[in-house]
Write an enzyme that holds these catalytic residues in place. Structure first.
Site, PDB file in Angstrom:
ATOM      1  N   VAL A 111      -8.942   2.307   4.443  1.00 17.71           N
ATOM      2  CA  VAL A 111      -9.623   1.511   5.361  1.00 17.71           C
ATOM      3  C   VAL A 111      -9.172   1.847   6.624  1.00 17.71           C
ATOM      4  CG1 VAL A 111      -9.634  -0.248   3.504  1.00 17.71           C
ATOM      5  CG2 VAL A 111      -7.823  -0.169   5.006  1.00 17.71           C
ATOM      6  N   ASP A 112      -8.792   2.835   6.907  1.00 13.80           N
ATOM      7  CA  ASP A 112      -8.099   3.470   8.196  1.00 13.80           C
ATOM      8  C   ASP A 112      -9.096   4.102   9.306  1.00 13.80           C
ATOM      9  OD1 ASP A 112      -8.104   6.042   7.304  1.00 13.80           O
ATOM     10  OD2 ASP A 112      -5.859   5.815   6.328  1.00 13.80           O
ATOM     11  N   HIS A 167     -13.919   0.067   0.214  1.00 18.00           N
ATOM     12  CA  HIS A 167     -12.915  -1.075   0.401  1.00 18.00           C
ATOM     13  C   HIS A 167     -12.866  -1.754   1.774  1.00 18.00           C
ATOM     14  CE1 HIS A 167     -10.327   0.544  -3.247  1.00 18.00           C
ATOM     15  NE2 HIS A 167     -11.448  -0.020  -3.621  1.00 18.00           N
ATOM     16  N   CYS A 207     -21.195 -17.038   8.720  1.00 13.39           N
ATOM     17  CA  CYS A 207     -22.594 -16.127   9.090  1.00 13.39           C
ATOM     18  C   CYS A 207     -22.692 -14.784   8.742  1.00 13.39           C
ATOM     19  CB  CYS A 207     -22.693 -16.531  10.560  1.00 13.39           C
ATOM     20  SG  CYS A 207     -21.875 -15.340  11.446  1.00 13.39           S
TER      21      CYS A 207
HETATM   22  P1  OAD Z   1      -1.763   4.914  -3.949  1.00 13.48           P
HETATM   23  O1  OAD Z   1      -0.715   4.489  -3.088  1.00 13.48           O
HETATM   24  O2  OAD Z   1      -1.975   4.147  -5.251  1.00 13.48           O
HETATM   25  O3  OAD Z   1      -1.806   6.363  -4.399  1.00 13.48           O
HETATM   26  C1  OAD Z   1      -1.448   7.217  -3.380  1.00 13.48           C
HETATM   27  C2  OAD Z   1      -1.456   8.775  -4.037  1.00 13.48           C
HETATM   28  O4  OAD Z   1      -1.358   9.718  -3.126  1.00 13.48           O
HETATM   29  C3  OAD Z   1      -0.326   8.758  -5.126  1.00 13.48           C
HETATM   30  O5  OAD Z   1      -0.853   9.485  -6.069  1.00 13.48           O
HETATM   31  C4  OAD Z   1       0.655   9.916  -4.273  1.00 13.48           C
HETATM   32  O6  OAD Z   1       1.156  10.832  -5.222  1.00 13.48           O
HETATM   33  C5  OAD Z   1      -0.683  10.553  -3.463  1.00 13.48           C
HETATM   34  N1  OAD Z   1       0.110  11.313  -2.185  1.00 13.48           N
HETATM   35  C6  OAD Z   1       1.226  10.986  -1.408  1.00 13.48           C
HETATM   36  N2  OAD Z   1       1.252  11.799  -0.451  1.00 13.48           N
HETATM   37  C7  OAD Z   1       0.259  12.813  -0.629  1.00 13.48           C
HETATM   38  C8  OAD Z   1      -0.012  13.729   0.434  1.00 13.48           C
HETATM   39  N3  OAD Z   1       0.253  14.254   1.539  1.00 13.48           N
HETATM   40  N4  OAD Z   1      -1.303  14.434  -0.281  1.00 13.48           N
HETATM   41  C9  OAD Z   1      -2.054  14.250  -1.306  1.00 13.48           C
HETATM   42  N5  OAD Z   1      -1.594  13.252  -2.182  1.00 13.48           N
HETATM   43  C10 OAD Z   1      -0.531  12.621  -1.612  1.00 13.48           C
HETATM   44  O7  OAD Z   1      -3.138   4.579  -2.924  1.00 13.48           O
HETATM   45  P2  OAD Z   1      -4.628   4.735  -3.693  1.00 13.48           P
HETATM   46  O8  OAD Z   1      -5.155   5.363  -4.596  1.00 13.48           O
HETATM   47  O9  OAD Z   1      -5.439   4.845  -2.400  1.00 13.48           O
HETATM   48  O10 OAD Z   1      -6.762  -1.359  -2.584  1.00 13.48           O
HETATM   49  O11 OAD Z   1      -4.658   2.959  -3.795  1.00 13.48           O
HETATM   50  C11 OAD Z   1      -5.820   2.378  -4.451  1.00 13.48           C
HETATM   51  C12 OAD Z   1      -6.050   1.033  -3.719  1.00 13.48           C
HETATM   52  O12 OAD Z   1      -5.156   0.582  -4.141  1.00 13.48           O
HETATM   53  C13 OAD Z   1      -6.257   0.873  -2.118  1.00 13.48           C
HETATM   54  O13 OAD Z   1      -7.650   1.240  -1.483  1.00 13.48           O
HETATM   55  C14 OAD Z   1      -5.721  -0.384  -2.007  1.00 13.48           C
HETATM   56  C15 OAD Z   1      -4.793  -0.518  -3.028  1.00 13.48           C
HETATM   57  O14 OAD Z   1      -4.330  -1.874  -3.558  1.00 13.48           O
HETATM   58  C16 OAD Z   1      -7.152  -2.525  -1.880  1.00 13.48           C
HETATM   59  O15 OAD Z   1      -6.478  -2.821  -1.107  1.00 13.48           O
HETATM   60  C17 OAD Z   1      -8.303  -3.119  -2.418  1.00 13.48           C
END
Ligand code: OAD
Length: 245
Positions: A108-109, A124, A135
């Site tokens: 969301v950044d 998201h 509204c």
């Molecule tokens: P997570 O924090 O669950 O996962 C981040 C992933 O990025 C992990 O698997 C890490 O191993 C990996 N990672 C870390 N550093 C990295 C790098 N430099 N390069 C590549 N990978 C790296 O984040 P999301 O999967 O985005 O939803 O989480 C999914 C959703 O959960 C988010 O959108 C948010 C959260 O709750 C809502 O808020 C609705």
């Protein structure tokens, strides 16, 4: 390690060169090298110090809108204070080289757009936007001022974010589904692949015959679907691919 990454980059670049359409499914890990915390990995993980049900649900907002807003304002200020990293820029560059390249992001950044990706589907929402609870007007989320902010119509604004228990905005999942189902190559980068329906998109691409590349230092539930698994940061690996397309 470097020569192994180079050969994996050769394979992925060749697949992208031959692709009519490609996509990336990204998560918080792609923004980690910009300095933003992920949700579930590393010592600064957002869901380590906070419970999602206190901050990222409609119930939490109904209970304490100010607390929820304070947390999202802090995330908005952090996002505004960082820059896209080489991983974001590499995905933007891929869109210049592949006929159709869509970034489907859980983030969301706003960093993919700031890096120049022309076709971004935000599953998201976006922390830079607020939405009226009455509204439905969408306005820039205020960086300063009293919380919770109010709409011109007088009702409360909420962050324009999809919270746990809420449906994705209308039409957004359908667009994402179409993009990954028609992708010859799907790059799954920086996501723990545990939050649905986003996590299911890798399976959609695989079932449709797509070539799946995971870029993540850790294994995830999506690992088993992948044709190529790259255990490296996205900001290291994705630029190597771009150099070779
Ligand atoms: P997570 O924090 O669950 O996962 C981040 C992933 O990025 C992990 O698997 C890490 O191993 C990996 N990672 C870390 N550093 C990295 C790098 N430099 N390069 C590549 N990978 C790296 O984040 P999301 O999967 O985005 O939803 O989480 C999914 C959703 O959960 C988010 O959108 C948010 C959260 O709750 C809502 O808020 C609705």
């Amino acid at each position: 390690m470097t020569s192994q990454l180079n050969s994996l980059a050769d394979v992925v670049a060749a697949k992208l060169r031959a692709a009519r359409r490609a996509a990336a499914l990204t998560g918080a890990g792609v923004s980690a090298e910009s300095g933003l915390a992920t949700f579930r990995s590393g010592p600064r993980a957002l869901w380590r110090d906070h419970r999602p049900e206190d901050l990222a649900t409609p119930q939490a907002f109904a209970r304490d809108p100010r607390l929820v807003w304070e947390w999202y304002r802090e995330r908005l200020q952090r996002a505004a204070g960082v820059e896209p990293n080489p991983g974001h820029y590499a995905l933007a560059a891929m869109a210049q080289r592949v006929a159709r390249f869509t970034v489907v992001t859980q983030n969301v950044d706003g960093l993919h757009e700031r890096a120049g990706s022309p076709d971004v589907i935000e599953l998201h929402g976006n922390v830079r936007r607020a939405r009226c609870v009455r509204c439905d007007a969408r306005v820039p989320a205020p960086l300063e001022g009293a919380l919770p902010p109010t709409c011109a119509c007088g009702a409360m604004l909420r962050p324009d974010i999809v919270w746990f228990g809420e449906a994705l905005p209308e039409g957004v999942f359908e667009k994402a589904y179409e993009a990954v189902a028609s992708a010859d190559v799907l790059i799954v980068a920086g996501t723990s692949a545990v939050v649905h329906p986003a996590a299911g998109l890798a399976e959609v691409a695989k079932s449709a015959g797509g070539f799946i590349v995971e870029v993540n230092p850790e294994e995830t539930p999506a690992t088993g679907l992948c044709d190529v698994c790259v255990r490296a940061p996205s900001g290291t690996f994705l630029p190597l691919v771009v150099e070779r397309i």
